[in-house]
Write a protein that holds these residues in place. Structure first.
Motif, PDB file in Angstrom:
ATOM      1  N   TRP A   1       0.832  -1.198   0.000  1.00 35.95           N
ATOM      2  CA  TRP A   1       0.000   0.000   0.000  1.00 35.95           C
ATOM      3  C   TRP A   1       0.875   1.258   0.000  1.00 35.95           C
ATOM      4  O   TRP A   1       0.610   2.204  -0.751  1.00 35.95           O
ATOM      5  CB  TRP A   1      -0.940  -0.019   1.212  1.00 35.95           C
ATOM      6  N   LEU A   2       1.912   1.271   0.818  1.00 39.08           N
ATOM      7  CA  LEU A   2       2.810   2.434   0.873  1.00 39.08           C
ATOM      8  C   LEU A   2       3.603   2.600  -0.422  1.00 39.08           C
ATOM      9  O   LEU A   2       3.805   3.729  -0.885  1.00 39.08           O
ATOM     10  CB  LEU A   2       3.760   2.324   2.069  1.00 39.08           C
ATOM     11  N   VAL A   3       4.043   1.519  -1.021  1.00 38.27           N
ATOM     12  CA  VAL A   3       4.746   1.593  -2.307  1.00 38.27           C
ATOM     13  C   VAL A   3       3.809   2.181  -3.365  1.00 38.27           C
ATOM     14  O   VAL A   3       4.207   3.053  -4.147  1.00 38.27           O
ATOM     15  CB  VAL A   3       5.293   0.212  -2.734  1.00 38.27           C
ATOM     16  N   ASP A   4       2.561   1.738  -3.384  1.00 36.61           N
ATOM     17  CA  ASP A   4       1.579   2.300  -4.323  1.00 36.61           C
ATOM     18  C   ASP A   4       1.383   3.793  -4.081  1.00 36.61           C
ATOM     19  O   ASP A   4       1.320   4.582  -5.025  1.00 36.61           O
ATOM     20  CB  ASP A   4       0.243   1.572  -4.211  1.00 36.61           C
ATOM     21  N   LEU A   5       1.290   4.190  -2.819  1.00 38.76           N
ATOM     22  CA  LEU A   5       1.132   5.605  -2.470  1.00 38.76           C
ATOM     23  C   LEU A   5       2.349   6.420  -2.910  1.00 38.76           C
ATOM     24  O   LEU A   5       2.201   7.506  -3.490  1.00 38.76           O
ATOM     25  CB  LEU A   5       0.912   5.746  -0.963  1.00 38.76           C
ATOM     26  N   ILE A   6       3.533   5.903  -2.667  1.00 38.75           N
ATOM     27  CA  ILE A   6       4.764   6.588  -3.084  1.00 38.75           C
ATOM     28  C   ILE A   6       4.812   6.708  -4.602  1.00 38.75           C
ATOM     29  O   ILE A   6       5.120   7.774  -5.146  1.00 38.75           O
ATOM     30  CB  ILE A   6       6.009   5.857  -2.536  1.00 38.75           C
ATOM     31  N   ASN A   7       4.482   5.631  -5.309  1.00 36.62           N
ATOM     32  CA  ASN A   7       4.482   5.659  -6.778  1.00 36.62           C
ATOM     33  C   ASN A   7       3.473   6.668  -7.311  1.00 36.62           C
ATOM     34  O   ASN A   7       3.764   7.402  -8.267  1.00 36.62           O
ATOM     35  CB  ASN A   7       4.182   4.277  -7.351  1.00 36.62           C
ATOM     36  N   LYS A   8       2.304   6.711  -6.703  1.00 37.99           N
ATOM     37  CA  LYS A   8       1.262   7.662  -7.129  1.00 37.99           C
ATOM     38  C   LYS A   8       1.741   9.083  -6.902  1.00 37.99           C
ATOM     39  O   LYS A   8       1.559   9.952  -7.758  1.00 37.99           O
ATOM     40  CB  LYS A   8      -0.035   7.392  -6.357  1.00 37.99           C
ATOM     41  N   THR A   9       2.350   9.341  -5.754  1.00 39.06           N
ATOM     42  CA  THR A   9       2.857  10.684  -5.431  1.00 39.06           C
ATOM     43  C   THR A   9       3.945  11.089  -6.418  1.00 39.06           C
ATOM     44  O   THR A   9       3.939  12.227  -6.915  1.00 39.06           O
ATOM     45  CB  THR A   9       3.405  10.712  -3.980  1.00 39.06           C
TER      46      THR A   9
ATOM     47  N   SER B   1       4.446   9.878  -9.479  1.00 35.28           N
ATOM     48  CA  SER B   1       3.847  10.012 -10.823  1.00 35.28           C
ATOM     49  C   SER B   1       3.094  11.325 -10.981  1.00 35.28           C
ATOM     50  O   SER B   1       3.163  11.975 -12.014  1.00 35.28           O
ATOM     51  CB  SER B   1       2.904   8.862 -11.108  1.00 35.28           C
ATOM     52  N   SER B   2       2.349  11.722  -9.942  1.00 31.68           N
ATOM     53  CA  SER B   2       1.563  12.945 -10.039  1.00 31.68           C
ATOM     54  C   SER B   2       2.422  14.207  -9.958  1.00 31.68           C
ATOM     55  O   SER B   2       2.005  15.260 -10.403  1.00 31.68           O
ATOM     56  CB  SER B   2       0.478  12.991  -8.952  1.00 31.68           C
ATOM     57  N   SER B   3       3.649  14.060  -9.429  1.00 29.56           N
ATOM     58  CA  SER B   3       4.541  15.224  -9.373  1.00 29.56           C
ATOM     59  C   SER B   3       5.361  15.374 -10.633  1.00 29.56           C
ATOM     60  O   SER B   3       6.109  16.329 -10.787  1.00 29.56           O
ATOM     61  CB  SER B   3       5.445  15.141  -8.143  1.00 29.56           C
ATOM     62  N   GLY B   4       5.251  14.397 -11.525  1.00 26.39           N
ATOM     63  CA  GLY B   4       5.953  14.487 -12.812  1.00 26.39           C
ATOM     64  C   GLY B   4       7.384  14.006 -12.778  1.00 26.39           C
ATOM     65  O   GLY B   4       8.130  14.200 -13.725  1.00 26.39           O
ATOM     66  N   VAL B   5       7.773  13.340 -11.713  1.00 24.87           N
ATOM     67  CA  VAL B   5       9.151  12.842 -11.599  1.00 24.87           C
ATOM     68  C   VAL B   5       9.298  11.556 -12.372  1.00 24.87           C
ATOM     69  O   VAL B   5       8.478  10.744 -12.441  1.00 24.87           O
ATOM     70  CB  VAL B   5       9.548  12.621 -10.119  1.00 24.87           C
TER      71      VAL B   5
END
Length: 135
Positions: A121-129, A131-135
């Motif tokens: 769940w935390l890995v998914d949250l980190i990936n989403k964050t 991805s949404s920041s454009g990194v």
């Protein structure tokens, strides 16, 4: 693509360690010290062995969880995977060590399910964050 898998696996490993090591050092250490004292054994601090164990645990991510795109399915699979890995470990010890209790085996097994679910769940949250920041 391979770089993304590597990065996500690395993040998985770091998150897993960040959750599991404090659990071991605070909650489980006294149980294992008592167990080993009862068995007249000494706990050892084998860092290479621990590193290999965590590499094996982290390898489950790219092999069994990475390709699952549906979040609910991915979390359920993570829970099952943690349950199976930690349950195999715990109930093997329960089968062969006379002082290893059923309570300890059940605690380890439930912890494995919780650990893998939370880590995923935390890995998914980190990936989403990220991805949404454009990194």
């Amino acid at each position: 693509m391979y770089m993304r898998i590597f990065i996500e696996t690395f993040v998985f490993a770091i998150v897993l360690l960040s959750i599991d090591v404090p659990w071991i050092m605070t909650v489980m250490k006294s149980s294992y010290e008592t167990l080993f004292k009862t068995l007249k054994l000494k706990l050892r601090d084998n860092k290479p062995g621990a590193m290999i164990a965590y590499l094996v645990l982290a390898s489950a991510y790219p092999l069994l969880l990475y390709d699952i795109k549906d979040k609910e399915t991915r979390l359920k699979k993570a829970a099952m995977l943690g349950f199976l890995i930690y349950g195999t470990y715990a109930f093997t010890l329960y089968a062969i060590l006379p002082a290893y209790s059923l309570k300890l085996a059940l605690t380890e097994t439930v912890w494995g399910a919780f650990l893998f679910t939370t880590t995923t769940w935390l890995v998914d949250l980190i990936n989403k964050t990220i991805s949404s920041s454009g990194v």
